[in-house]
Design an enzyme around this catalytic site. Structure first.
Site, PDB file in Angstrom:
ATOM      1  N   TRP A  22       0.826  -1.211   0.000  1.00 23.70           N
ATOM      2  CA  TRP A  22       0.000   0.000   0.000  1.00 23.70           C
ATOM      3  C   TRP A  22       0.860   1.260   0.000  1.00 23.70           C
ATOM      4  O   TRP A  22       0.589   2.202  -0.747  1.00 23.70           O
ATOM      5  CB  TRP A  22      -0.941  -0.030   1.200  1.00 23.70           C
ATOM      6  N   LYS A  30     -13.726  -3.281   8.969  1.00 27.87           N
ATOM      7  CA  LYS A  30     -14.167  -4.192   7.902  1.00 27.87           C
ATOM      8  C   LYS A  30     -13.264  -5.417   7.789  1.00 27.87           C
ATOM      9  O   LYS A  30     -13.681  -6.464   7.281  1.00 27.87           O
ATOM     10  CB  LYS A  30     -14.248  -3.442   6.563  1.00 27.87           C
TER      11      LYS A  30
END
Length: 345
Positions: free
Chosen positions: A11, A189
């Site tokens: 990322w 999540k």
């Protein structure tokens, strides 16, 4: 703009590449000198983003202080477990620079949100702090597949500055003022993605996955509201958007970890097999503890916690969830009991 990105995982590398493609002067900090040399010489980062050629303007270094020197923006993209080790570097951020964090997790064992932990180190960063989150697998970002994310900050100018820095034809950035909600949506999540991986590993079908994702979102919203987030935030990109992509994508490490756990492998072996940070594990423990402290009902999170601890099998966890007492679907959805109006007896 001169930017530094701390963290050369998938990322961090993808975000640094976006900034370099947008014409900024970018330096990516890697812990490993060999990784930095590979990025500078070959324009690749094969361990984290195999078969990807990075922008030739992207530079890397293993010297974090050098990377941050005179930067206008610092992007923090390290695993949450590494944040305490990296925290001393925050004092070297130039006093005019914006700090954008893209970390999805909690700082354990105190269960601090990332922005909360950062501000405990330096409260002066408050107006210059933003979080970048949303449905955005690094592998697709570097492939220039259309991606949308959210930049959230308590300062409108800070959020818009981040938006301007990252936005391009393939990477669309929205702004938000609910930093806490955007941060929590991107973090919580991962718990549900672990659960969906377990469901798929057990072969329980699409009905089960849809139920888990929907009721999982209700849990995320309840805890988020208790921690100061706006419930509506979880219907946006950093909530339901990130939930969908993390629960359904082959790129999701949390989903893959759940599938492996469903085969009966010990958690330690699963984490070794994944080979990169699986944020959902620590997040599950943190969220379960926070739920107990705040009196929030999170049955899915509690069930996954017991699976991770080896106290129940995945099949037993599903069975116990299905046998829970009867509820109205919308009761206590967002941290408050809703009055139910029935039209007929």
């Amino acid at each position: 703009m001169k930017a530094a990105v701390l963290g050369a995982g998938s990322w961090g590398t993808a975000l640094a590449n976006v900034l370099a493609e947008n014409g900024h002067d970018v330096c990516l900090w890697a812990r490993s000198e060999a990784v930095a040399d590979e990025i500078n010489t070959d324009h690749t980062n094969e361990r984290y983003l195999p078969n990807v050629r990075l922008h030739e303007g992207l530079q890397a270094t293993s010297d974090a202080m050098s990377a941050m020197s005179e930067s206008d923006m610092v992007v923090l993209a390290v695993p949450s477990a590494s944040l305490p080790e990296v925290a001393p570097l925050l004092s070297a951020i130039p006093r005019h620079a914006i700090l954008t964090h893209a970390v999805k997790g909690f700082v354990r064992p105190a269960n601090r949100r990332i922005s909360e932990y950062i501000l405990e180190q330096d409260v002066a960063l408050a107006a210059r702090l933003a979080v970048l989150s949303g449905p955005s697998h690094a592998e697709e970002v570097v492939a220039h597949l259309p991606t949308t994310v959210v930049a959230a900050s308590t300062s409108r100018s800070t959020a818009e500055h981040v938006q301007d820095a990252f936005m391009n034809d393939a990477f669309r950035v929205y702004t938000q003022s609910d930093l806490v909600g955007v941060e929590l949506g991107g973090t919580l999540k991962n718990i549900i993605a672990l659960g969906v991986g377990l469901i798929d590993g057990l072969g329980l079908g699409d009905n089960t996955k849809a139920a888990l994702m929907t009721r999982g979102l209700a849990e995320i919203t309840r805890l988020g509201a208790a921690l100061g987030a706006a419930p509506l935030t979880f219907s946006g990109l950093s909530g339901v958007g990130d939930l969908i992509v993390t629960c359904t994508s082959r790129h999701s490490r949390n989903y893959r970890a759940g599938r492996l756990l469903a085969t009966g492998q010990p958690l330690a072996d699963v984490l070794t097999a994944i080979g990169m940070a699986v944020e959902g594990v620590g997040t599950t423990y943190a969220a379960a503890e926070l739920a107990r402290v705040h009196g929030i009902e999170m049955p899915i999170t509690a069930a996954i916690e017991r699976v991770l601890q080896g106290l129940v099998t995945p099949s037993e966890a599903v069975s116990r969830l299905m046998r829970r007492g009867k509820n109205h679907e919308m009761e206590d959805l967002a941290g408050q009991t809703l009055t139910v109006q029935w039209g007929l007896p």
